[in-house]
Design a protein around this motif. Sequence first.
Motif, PDB file in Angstrom:
ATOM      1  N   ALA A 154      -0.412 -15.024   1.984  1.00  0.00           N
ATOM      2  CA  ALA A 154      -0.339 -14.230   0.919  1.00  0.00           C
ATOM      3  C   ALA A 154       0.684 -13.841   1.659  1.00  0.00           C
ATOM      4  CB  ALA A 154      -1.851 -13.228   1.049  1.00  0.00           C
ATOM      5  N   ALA A 155       1.013 -13.088   3.309  1.00  0.00           N
ATOM      6  CA  ALA A 155       2.223 -12.249   2.812  1.00  0.00           C
ATOM      7  C   ALA A 155       2.636 -12.770   5.036  1.00  0.00           C
ATOM      8  CB  ALA A 155       1.947 -10.656   3.585  1.00  0.00           C
ATOM      9  N   PHE A 156       3.630 -13.552   4.814  1.00  0.00           N
ATOM     10  CA  PHE A 156       3.835 -14.942   5.954  1.00  0.00           C
ATOM     11  C   PHE A 156       5.311 -14.023   6.095  1.00  0.00           C
ATOM     12  CE2 PHE A 156       5.045 -17.396   8.828  1.00  0.00           C
ATOM     13  CZ  PHE A 156       3.605 -18.617   9.247  1.00  0.00           C
ATOM     14  N   CYS A 157       5.139 -13.623   7.500  1.00  0.00           N
ATOM     15  CA  CYS A 157       7.157 -13.346   7.465  1.00  0.00           C
ATOM     16  C   CYS A 157       7.383 -14.223   8.663  1.00  0.00           C
ATOM     17  CB  CYS A 157       7.233 -11.680   8.135  1.00  0.00           C
ATOM     18  SG  CYS A 157       8.752 -10.573   8.366  1.00  0.00           S
ATOM     19  N   VAL A 158       8.610 -15.289   8.924  1.00  0.00           N
ATOM     20  CA  VAL A 158       9.162 -15.818   9.996  1.00  0.00           C
ATOM     21  C   VAL A 158      10.630 -15.543   9.716  1.00  0.00           C
ATOM     22  CG1 VAL A 158       9.112 -17.783   7.768  1.00  0.00           C
ATOM     23  CG2 VAL A 158       9.093 -17.959   9.950  1.00  0.00           C
TER      24      VAL A 158
ATOM     25  N   ALA B  14       0.709  -1.030   0.378  1.00  0.00           N
ATOM     26  CA  ALA B  14       0.021   0.094   0.242  1.00  0.00           C
ATOM     27  C   ALA B  14       0.593   0.721   0.068  1.00  0.00           C
ATOM     28  CB  ALA B  14      -1.164  -0.072   1.262  1.00  0.00           C
ATOM     29  N   ASP B  15       1.877   1.090   0.454  1.00  0.00           N
ATOM     30  CA  ASP B  15       3.030   2.427   0.810  1.00  0.00           C
ATOM     31  C   ASP B  15       4.167   1.894   1.189  1.00  0.00           C
ATOM     32  OD1 ASP B  15       3.768   4.826   0.265  1.00  0.00           O
ATOM     33  OD2 ASP B  15       3.274   5.977   2.239  1.00  0.00           O
ATOM     34  N   ARG B  16       5.558   2.825   0.767  1.00  0.00           N
ATOM     35  CA  ARG B  16       6.859   2.241   1.632  1.00  0.00           C
ATOM     36  C   ARG B  16       6.754   1.825   2.873  1.00  0.00           C
ATOM     37  NH1 ARG B  16      10.124   6.536  -2.502  1.00  0.00           N
ATOM     38  NH2 ARG B  16       8.682   6.527  -4.240  1.00  0.00           N
ATOM     39  N   GLY B  17       8.201   1.385   2.999  1.00  0.00           N
ATOM     40  CA  GLY B  17       8.487   1.323   4.752  1.00  0.00           C
ATOM     41  C   GLY B  17       7.001   0.046   5.180  1.00  0.00           C
TER      42      GLY B  17
ATOM     43  N   GLU C 156       1.203  -2.489   5.727  1.00  0.00           N
ATOM     44  CA  GLU C 156      -0.447  -2.279   5.436  1.00  0.00           C
ATOM     45  C   GLU C 156      -0.071  -2.810   3.472  1.00  0.00           C
ATOM     46  OE1 GLU C 156      -3.344   0.326   7.242  1.00  0.00           O
ATOM     47  OE2 GLU C 156      -2.121   1.240   5.418  1.00  0.00           O
ATOM     48  N   LEU C 157      -0.799  -2.990   3.197  1.00  0.00           N
ATOM     49  CA  LEU C 157      -0.421  -4.297   1.449  1.00  0.00           C
ATOM     50  C   LEU C 157      -1.919  -4.703   1.308  1.00  0.00           C
ATOM     51  CD1 LEU C 157       2.049  -6.062   3.480  1.00  0.00           C
ATOM     52  CD2 LEU C 157       2.891  -6.401   1.193  1.00  0.00           C
TER      53      LEU C 157
ATOM     54  N   ALA D  35       7.184 -15.458  13.701  1.00  0.00           N
ATOM     55  CA  ALA D  35       6.758 -15.098  12.680  1.00  0.00           C
ATOM     56  C   ALA D  35       5.280 -14.314  12.815  1.00  0.00           C
ATOM     57  CB  ALA D  35       5.717 -16.112  12.421  1.00  0.00           C
ATOM     58  N   VAL D  36       5.159 -12.744  12.203  1.00  0.00           N
ATOM     59  CA  VAL D  36       4.638 -11.771  11.758  1.00  0.00           C
ATOM     60  C   VAL D  36       3.432 -11.846  10.815  1.00  0.00           C
ATOM     61  CG1 VAL D  36       5.109 -10.462  14.317  1.00  0.00           C
ATOM     62  CG2 VAL D  36       6.105  -9.982  11.654  1.00  0.00           C
ATOM     63  N   GLY D  37       2.455 -11.531  10.998  1.00  0.00           N
ATOM     64  CA  GLY D  37       1.918 -10.796   9.357  1.00  0.00           C
ATOM     65  C   GLY D  37       1.432  -9.845   9.600  1.00  0.00           C
ATOM     66  N   PRO D  38       0.802  -9.158   8.335  1.00  0.00           N
ATOM     67  CA  PRO D  38       0.268  -7.465   8.428  1.00  0.00           C
ATOM     68  C   PRO D  38      -0.928  -7.458   7.841  1.00  0.00           C
ATOM     69  CG  PRO D  38       0.930  -8.466   6.244  1.00  0.00           C
ATOM     70  CD  PRO D  38       1.046  -9.643   7.288  1.00  0.00           C
ATOM     71  N   LYS D  39      -1.043  -6.232   7.727  1.00  0.00           N
ATOM     72  CA  LYS D  39      -2.870  -6.113   7.247  1.00  0.00           C
ATOM     73  C   LYS D  39      -3.776  -6.456   6.332  1.00  0.00           C
ATOM     74  CE  LYS D  39      -4.570  -1.919   9.262  1.00  0.00           C
ATOM     75  NZ  LYS D  39      -4.722  -0.606   9.459  1.00  0.00           N
ATOM     76  N   LEU D  40      -4.157  -6.664   6.056  1.00  0.00           N
ATOM     77  CA  LEU D  40      -4.336  -6.627   4.026  1.00  0.00           C
ATOM     78  C   LEU D  40      -5.673  -6.905   3.533  1.00  0.00           C
ATOM     79  CD1 LEU D  40      -2.584 -10.848   3.557  1.00  0.00           C
ATOM     80  CD2 LEU D  40      -1.527  -8.658   3.350  1.00  0.00           C
TER      81      LEU D  40
END
Length: 712
Positions: A612-616, A537-540, A659-660, A557-562
């Motif tokens: 969909a966006a899985f940070c581990v 959705a934006d940079r950073g 956010e993505l 693991a952490v996940g963003p807002k989609l």
Amino acid sequence: MIGVRGGAGGLPPGLDTAAASFELAGEPLRSSISWQAFPTPDSGPGTALWLLLARTQSGLEPGGILLLRAPNGAAALHLLPVPDMAALTGATAPGLVLAILRFVATKALGVMRAAEDQALATACHGFANTTLASSQTALPVALCGHDSILWSLPTGVGVDPGVHFVLGRHRIRRTAIGASNFILPDRGMAGGFLLPPMGPGPIHLAPADARLPGLPELGRRKDPQSQALHRAALAEINRRAGAEPGFRRLLRDQAMLAPVQPFRQLADPEHPFGASLDMAVQDHAGGLFLRGWLRDPLGMVTGMTLLGGRGERPLDLTATARFPRADLLKTFADSPHGGATAKPGFAAHLPDAAPRPVAQWSLRLELSTGEQVVLTAPPGLLHPQAARDRILGAIAPAHVTQEILARCIAPPVARLHGQVMASRGTPDVLHIGTPPAQPFASIVVPLYRNLRFLRHQLGAFARDPALRGAELIYVLDSPEQRDEVEHLLRGMQGLYRLPLTLVVQPTNYGYGAACNAGAEQARAPVLLLFNSDVVPADRGWLQPLLAALATDPGLGAVGPKLLFEDGSLQHAGLFFERGPGGEWFNNHYHKGFPRHWPAAQQPRPVPGITGAAFCVRTAAFRAVGGLTLDYVIGDYEDSDLCLKLRAAGHGIGYVPASELYHFERQSIRDHVGYARTLASNYNRMLHHGRWDAAIEALMAGMPRPSSAFGEG
């Protein structure tokens, strides 16, 4: 091999050789040892030829002394040079030669592990050659596949029960022979010898002519001898296909090339009954999946028999699963003899009905008049992946009960999917540009056919200075697009100067395998699994995720807002809820709510996050084995990974500052093995069976919003 004659001038009489041990230069003989006596008809009474089989080692050579120790005495064996085995044994009697060679072959394939010892095979071949006789010669008569030969035993030589050995110039093999015409799956054995369990001596395998007819040609010949040999070859292949993979493959290939019989069903509304065997698909592990239908308003069908693989098997419809067929209700609604019942369809998985490959199956109907009607199914010997997808799409999802899924669909799909995953090849890896020396994060993006968002996604990555130094890995799971994708990525890299890695899978293995293949190339301490239809959705956006892992060591693991395309919430953490059938479903917190909904603005622990966006953490991902590969194509691997991480002691967090946009399911909807099939139902069943108790305990301590299924 060392030979000693017992008796006068040989071993002391009465020596207890059964418990003998051997010493060489004062040390125990360092080898697997086999020791056996052979009576020799050319020697006096009480004498025998003793053979010791041992591996060559220092000191075990002409001039050395081997000390034999027994409980009741000892003997020194002087090692003398001999030119060959015939000179060693002094025997050319065929029966003795056969006995000695079977002893050597048994030990070579057993404790000696010397089946590929060319020197031993050559020595044995030369020894067998001393008995060469035209009356003991088997003739090659046909090629069976590219490396197998059909042989015919000489007239008057019977087939003895027991183990047979084949002695070639370069190797020794064990084989199974049940008839006078037999197949050896190694053309290199031509010119060798067959060692039967009994008989006057070794049987010579005559050299094979390069012009031998193939099995199909033999079958096309009209003379009785060729037809008999063709039938004998097919019987031999069928006999051995159940236990020997090579013969199973040969039978499969013969079946695949057999002429296809036309699909035959009875579907005329004017007929008093109707039936069809729509599918008879083998699961490549001995089982058979069936789907068909029966319309019999007058009760004329008294029995059904499955035909295939040279056998018959009664099919009891009462033991099959029944399901509706709206199309049949419509087709036969105006039939003068009566229409179809509410559930005319039937399905079954017969786990042991197909021990051998069969090209097509048939269904014989026995009628009350005493007549019979035979229906023919379409070809059902398919590639495991095609067979898996065909079974998953065999019944409309709306008509699949838990019983049908568990009893008829899941067992063959599990077998076939296991074979698909076991056959995975090594992917190709291309580096486009110079990879960062020490990346701080590795972003893995699986691609499958849909490339609509690739330019937008890569452009957003390139415009974000915070991503410089991250490692970007694309995994192509549709290799037919390789040239297109490589050309596109090279152009984008030239434009943005953003280094890329492209991993090309040999074929489509699904989301989990693609992510794991990309993760194997990852070099950073943090791994981000990222769908191809996700755009920042934006940079950073990456920094809040990395910061959450850095500040809380307990998080794995952490996940963003989609967000949906319209800006509403798609994902603010994943939770589990039971559906109408009691199985656990995956759902997302606050799905469809406004983007800035207050409850979705708070970072917090959550039961899980979406793939969909899985940070581990890379180490945690690898420690739990990555994504589990028994889910089909893509569904529930992400929640399964969350539950594996939790079981290993890691927490899962939601980070709303990242956010993505996620243009949901843009790739998976293009997959013929997923769309309009039972793949999601099957995966949910696996997931529920594996994690039911763990999810129950987890959700007892987690907040749950209103249920998507209408419960409070």
